[in-house]
Design a protein around this motif. Structure first.
Motif, PDB file in Angstrom:
ATOM      1  N   VAL A   1      49.107  45.642  26.527  1.00 23.38           N
ATOM      2  CA  VAL A   1      49.019  44.336  27.173  1.00 23.38           C
ATOM      3  C   VAL A   1      47.570  43.977  27.440  1.00 23.38           C
ATOM      4  CG1 VAL A   1      51.311  44.485  28.221  1.00 23.38           C
ATOM      5  CG2 VAL A   1      49.320  45.389  29.446  1.00 23.38           C
ATOM      6  N   ALA A   2      47.273  42.708  27.345  1.00 20.93           N
ATOM      7  CA  ALA A   2      45.930  42.242  27.660  1.00 20.93           C
ATOM      8  C   ALA A   2      45.739  42.202  29.173  1.00 20.93           C
ATOM      9  CB  ALA A   2      45.710  40.850  27.075  1.00 20.93           C
ATOM     10  N   PRO A   3      44.524  42.474  29.650  1.00 13.97           N
ATOM     11  CA  PRO A   3      44.284  42.381  31.091  1.00 13.97           C
ATOM     12  C   PRO A   3      44.432  40.947  31.588  1.00 13.97           C
ATOM     13  CG  PRO A   3      42.236  42.831  29.901  1.00 13.97           C
ATOM     14  CD  PRO A   3      43.333  42.905  28.901  1.00 13.97           C
ATOM     15  N   LEU A   4      44.684  40.815  32.895  1.00 14.05           N
ATOM     16  CA  LEU A   4      44.718  39.484  33.505  1.00 14.05           C
ATOM     17  C   LEU A   4      43.356  38.811  33.373  1.00 14.05           C
ATOM     18  CD1 LEU A   4      46.547  40.364  36.852  1.00 14.05           C
ATOM     19  CD2 LEU A   4      47.556  39.351  34.793  1.00 14.05           C
ATOM     20  N   ARG A   5      42.321  39.596  33.527  1.00 11.49           N
ATOM     21  CA  ARG A   5      40.959  39.063  33.395  1.00 11.49           C
ATOM     22  C   ARG A   5      39.991  40.224  33.230  1.00 11.49           C
ATOM     23  NH1 ARG A   5      42.427  38.998  38.696  1.00 11.49           N
ATOM     24  NH2 ARG A   5      40.973  39.925  40.217  1.00 11.49           N
ATOM     25  N   PRO A   6      38.952  40.011  32.426  1.00 12.20           N
ATOM     26  CA  PRO A   6      37.842  40.963  32.482  1.00 12.20           C
ATOM     27  C   PRO A   6      37.123  40.713  33.798  1.00 12.20           C
ATOM     28  CG  PRO A   6      37.300  39.134  31.050  1.00 12.20           C
ATOM     29  CD  PRO A   6      38.720  38.931  31.471  1.00 12.20           C
ATOM     30  N   PHE A   7      36.729  41.746  34.461  1.00 13.43           N
ATOM     31  CA  PHE A   7      36.135  41.560  35.789  1.00 13.43           C
ATOM     32  C   PHE A   7      34.617  41.488  35.730  1.00 13.43           C
ATOM     33  CE2 PHE A   7      34.365  43.561  39.613  1.00 13.43           C
ATOM     34  CZ  PHE A   7      34.731  42.610  40.537  1.00 13.43           C
ATOM     35  N   THR A   8      34.013  42.487  35.097  1.00 15.70           N
ATOM     36  CA  THR A   8      32.563  42.492  35.006  1.00 15.70           C
ATOM     37  C   THR A   8      32.134  43.498  33.948  1.00 15.70           C
ATOM     38  OG1 THR A   8      30.489  42.690  36.271  1.00 15.70           O
ATOM     39  CG2 THR A   8      32.221  44.281  36.760  1.00 15.70           C
ATOM     40  N   THR A   9      30.889  43.450  33.586  1.00 10.36           N
ATOM     41  CA  THR A   9      30.292  44.453  32.701  1.00 10.36           C
ATOM     42  C   THR A   9      29.121  45.098  33.421  1.00 10.36           C
ATOM     43  OG1 THR A   9      28.847  42.804  31.688  1.00 10.36           O
ATOM     44  CG2 THR A   9      30.967  43.233  30.613  1.00 10.36           C
ATOM     45  N   SER A  10      28.850  46.341  33.081  1.00  8.39           N
ATOM     46  CA  SER A  10      27.771  47.090  33.709  1.00  8.39           C
ATOM     47  C   SER A  10      27.342  48.180  32.745  1.00  8.39           C
ATOM     48  CB  SER A  10      28.256  47.693  35.035  1.00  8.39           C
ATOM     49  OG  SER A  10      27.221  48.426  35.655  1.00  8.39           O
ATOM     50  N   THR A  11      26.195  48.798  33.018  1.00 11.03           N
ATOM     51  CA  THR A  11      25.671  49.798  32.102  1.00 11.03           C
ATOM     52  C   THR A  11      26.645  50.951  31.927  1.00 11.03           C
ATOM     53  OG1 THR A  11      23.435  49.217  32.791  1.00 11.03           O
ATOM     54  CG2 THR A  11      23.712  51.288  31.605  1.00 11.03           C
TER      55      THR A  11
ATOM     56  N   GLY B   1      32.614  54.415  40.053  1.00  7.34           N
ATOM     57  CA  GLY B   1      33.594  54.222  41.113  1.00  7.34           C
ATOM     58  C   GLY B   1      33.783  52.762  41.461  1.00  7.34           C
ATOM     59  N   LEU B   2      34.980  52.440  41.945  1.00  7.63           N
ATOM     60  CA  LEU B   2      35.293  51.063  42.336  1.00  7.63           C
ATOM     61  C   LEU B   2      36.243  51.108  43.523  1.00  7.63           C
ATOM     62  CD1 LEU B   2      36.064  48.015  40.153  1.00  7.63           C
ATOM     63  CD2 LEU B   2      37.781  48.723  41.815  1.00  7.63           C
ATOM     64  N   VAL B   3      36.025  50.215  44.479  1.00  9.80           N
ATOM     65  CA  VAL B   3      36.914  50.096  45.626  1.00  9.80           C
ATOM     66  C   VAL B   3      37.052  48.620  45.985  1.00  9.80           C
ATOM     67  CG1 VAL B   3      35.071  50.416  47.325  1.00  9.80           C
ATOM     68  CG2 VAL B   3      37.411  50.965  47.937  1.00  9.80           C
ATOM     69  N   VAL B   4      38.269  48.218  46.354  1.00 14.26           N
ATOM     70  CA  VAL B   4      38.570  46.826  46.681  1.00 14.26           C
ATOM     71  C   VAL B   4      38.734  46.687  48.189  1.00 14.26           C
ATOM     72  CG1 VAL B   4      40.195  44.923  46.360  1.00 14.26           C
ATOM     73  CG2 VAL B   4      39.706  46.478  44.464  1.00 14.26           C
TER      74      VAL B   4
ATOM     75  N   ALA C   1      38.556  41.089  52.713  1.00 11.54           N
ATOM     76  CA  ALA C   1      37.393  40.223  52.494  1.00 11.54           C
ATOM     77  C   ALA C   1      37.352  39.665  51.080  1.00 11.54           C
ATOM     78  CB  ALA C   1      36.111  41.008  52.768  1.00 11.54           C
ATOM     79  N   ASN C   2      38.355  40.007  50.254  1.00 10.02           N
ATOM     80  CA  ASN C   2      38.367  39.579  48.855  1.00 10.02           C
ATOM     81  C   ASN C   2      37.095  39.994  48.130  1.00 10.02           C
ATOM     82  OD1 ASN C   2      40.890  38.329  48.203  1.00 10.02           O
ATOM     83  ND2 ASN C   2      40.348  36.694  49.627  1.00 10.02           N
ATOM     84  N   GLU C   3      36.692  41.248  48.360  1.00  9.35           N
ATOM     85  CA  GLU C   3      35.487  41.756  47.725  1.00  9.35           C
ATOM     86  C   GLU C   3      35.772  43.064  46.989  1.00  9.35           C
ATOM     87  OE1 GLU C   3      32.101  39.873  50.706  1.00  9.35           O
ATOM     88  OE2 GLU C   3      32.404  42.040  50.682  1.00  9.35           O
ATOM     89  N   VAL C   4      34.961  43.304  45.969  1.00  8.53           N
ATOM     90  CA  VAL C   4      35.093  44.495  45.141  1.00  8.53           C
ATOM     91  C   VAL C   4      33.725  45.167  45.063  1.00  8.53           C
ATOM     92  CG1 VAL C   4      35.708  45.390  42.865  1.00  8.53           C
ATOM     93  CG2 VAL C   4      36.891  43.381  43.774  1.00  8.53           C
ATOM     94  N   PHE C   5      33.683  46.479  45.307  1.00 11.57           N
ATOM     95  CA  PHE C   5      32.437  47.239  45.240  1.00 11.57           C
ATOM     96  C   PHE C   5      32.458  48.120  44.000  1.00 11.57           C
ATOM     97  CE2 PHE C   5      33.193  46.210  49.638  1.00 11.57           C
ATOM     98  CZ  PHE C   5      31.951  45.810  50.110  1.00 11.57           C
ATOM     99  N   LEU C   6      31.343  48.142  43.277  1.00 14.11           N
ATOM    100  CA  LEU C   6      31.249  48.893  42.037  1.00 14.11           C
ATOM    101  C   LEU C   6      30.006  49.763  42.044  1.00 14.11           C
ATOM    102  CD1 LEU C   6      32.292  49.382  39.100  1.00 14.11           C
ATOM    103  CD2 LEU C   6      30.775  47.516  38.396  1.00 14.11           C
ATOM    104  N   ALA C   7      30.198  51.065  41.804  1.00  7.26           N
ATOM    105  CA  ALA C   7      29.070  51.963  41.549  1.00  7.26           C
ATOM    106  C   ALA C   7      28.701  51.806  40.081  1.00  7.26           C
ATOM    107  CB  ALA C   7      29.450  53.409  41.856  1.00  7.26           C
ATOM    108  N   THR C   8      27.474  51.440  39.827  1.00 10.76           N
ATOM    109  CA  THR C   8      27.062  51.036  38.485  1.00 10.76           C
ATOM    110  C   THR C   8      26.659  52.199  37.588  1.00 10.76           C
ATOM    111  OG1 THR C   8      24.781  50.746  39.205  1.00 10.76           O
ATOM    112  CG2 THR C   8      26.258  48.832  39.381  1.00 10.76           C
ATOM    113  N   GLY C   9      26.624  53.428  38.133  1.00 12.40           N
ATOM    114  CA  GLY C   9      26.136  54.553  37.346  1.00 12.40           C
ATOM    115  C   GLY C   9      24.626  54.603  37.288  1.00 12.40           C
TER     116      GLY C   9
ATOM    117  N   PHE D   1      31.094  42.258  44.514  1.00  9.72           N
ATOM    118  CA  PHE D   1      31.527  41.055  43.806  1.00  9.72           C
ATOM    119  C   PHE D   1      32.659  40.400  44.597  1.00  9.72           C
ATOM    120  CE2 PHE D   1      30.078  44.161  40.724  1.00  9.72           C
ATOM    121  CZ  PHE D   1      29.321  43.439  39.809  1.00  9.72           C
ATOM    122  N   ASP D   2      32.917  39.134  44.295  1.00  4.70           N
ATOM    123  CA  ASP D   2      34.187  38.590  44.731  1.00  4.70           C
ATOM    124  C   ASP D   2      35.230  38.951  43.675  1.00  4.70           C
ATOM    125  OD1 ASP D   2      34.088  36.718  42.616  1.00  4.70           O
ATOM    126  OD2 ASP D   2      33.388  35.093  43.900  1.00  4.70           O
ATOM    127  N   ARG D   3      36.504  38.621  43.940  1.00  5.88           N
ATOM    128  CA  ARG D   3      37.560  39.086  43.045  1.00  5.88           C
ATOM    129  C   ARG D   3      37.526  38.413  41.681  1.00  5.88           C
ATOM    130  NH1 ARG D   3      42.195  37.537  44.704  1.00  5.88           N
ATOM    131  NH2 ARG D   3      43.317  38.808  43.174  1.00  5.88           N
TER     132      ARG D   3
END
Length: 324
Positions: free
Chosen positions: A188-198, A202-205, A209-217, A224-226
């Motif tokens: 199945v295709a994702p609902l949406r691509p969220f973001t790209t990074s190097t 890790g990721l936590v929602v 607050a409708n926010e998403v935190f991403l460890a970029t490596g 980010f917002d959702r």
């Protein structure tokens, strides 16, 4: 009417009592590093020794990648490449796992537990997400498998289940984050691509607050917002971040960040920042843990996360009981 039937303990209060009393209260930070799990007191500081360490041939924690803590059932989930191992949250030393999930196609790198659905999600470097019953043991048949060209999945190093919005976040180590319906199955295709990074990790929602935190490596964590729009960045020399890995969000609003140094002389660390932190500022929590040097930190979990697992989930999960 006799005295025994004159009073009925309200079901919702009984449910809270049972769910809270079934598992001892925890107050620890869990760190996955190399062939061990280090458990630290939440007030640990620089140079602190772990209060418990899970390691040894019986425990079988080899090349640990990710961990998930289920506060409701008092269980710690660990991915060890070819297996998923489940320990009591209070395990110490060379403890035997309660359950082990294995399989010919299972090379486990990412993990998340959905205590509401009694399911566990396991990500693999082959571009698959397997969903098993939480109580599965041995080589159970998956309930669902997300895989195929339409999924855009690669090496799934991070997974997060957002019960509030009924969504599943998957972190592809190759450079992207995608979002699926929580119950997605098949090619199945994702609902949406969220973001790209190097090399996202890790990721936590934070669903409140409708926010998403991403460890970029790399040397920063981004909020980010959702929809995927960048909001804030934690970075700079004062932050101490060099190569961010696992993330966990505590109920008190502290974001825990696992940081890898990949050094033979400098031990890896867990740093804590206010969730609203922006820019170059020092952390308010610093744990240099005594993991083997160069055996880098991957997953981070906290017992101070919300009651139904890491992050925000539906409030009624507190009312789960054994008699449902």
């Amino acid at each position: 009417m006799n005295s025994a039937s004159a009073f009925r303990f309200p079901h919702f209060l009984l449910a809270i009592f049972l769910s809270l009393s079934a598992t001892p209260a925890l107050a620890d930070t869990y760190v996955c590093a190399g062939d061990s799990i280090g458990v630290f007191a939440d007030d640990a500081g620089l140079g602190s020794q772990p209060i418990r360490t899970i390691t040894g041939p019986t425990a079988g924690v080899a090349e640990c990648y990710a961990i998930a803590l289920d506060n409701l059932h008092g269980e710690l989930w660990v991915t060890t490449q070819s297996t998923v191992r489940v320990f009591p949250a209070r395990a110490n030393g060379d403890a035997a796992p309660l359950r082990t999930i294995t399989g010919a196609d299972l090379f486990a790198t990412g993990i998340a537990v959905d205590v509401e659905a009694d399911e566990v999600y396991v990500g693999t470097p082959g571009g698959s997400i397997f969903v098993f019953a939480r109580t599965g043991n041995g080589s159970p048949t998956p309930l669902r498998v997300i895989q195929g060209s339409q999924t855009t999945l690669g090496t799934v190093i991070g997974i997060f289940i957002d019960r509030v919005n009924n969504e599943l976040y998957a972190v592809n180590y190759g450079g992207s984050v995608v979002v699926f319906d929580r119950t997605a199955n098949g090619n199945v295709a994702p609902l949406r691509p969220f973001t790209t990074s190097t090399n996202p990790f890790g990721l936590v929602v934070d669903a409140r607050a409708n926010e998403v935190f991403l460890a970029t490596g790399t040397g920063y964590v981004r909020a980010f917002d959702r929809s995927g729009a960048a909001l804030r960045t934690i970075d700079g020399t004062s932050s101490g971040l060099t190569q961010t890995a696992g993330l966990a969000l505590r109920r008190d609003g502290i974001l825990l960040v696992g940081n890898q140094y990949r050094s033979a002389t400098v031990p890896d660390a867990v740093f804590g920042f206010p969730r609203t932190q922006n820019g170059n500022a020092s952390s308010i929590i610093d744990i240099n843990f005594a993991a083997p040097l160069s055996r880098v930190s991957w997953g981070v979990a906290t017992s101070q996360a919300y009651a139904c697992g890491e992050g925000q989930t539906t409030s009624y999960c507190l009312f789960r009981t054994g008699f449902e």
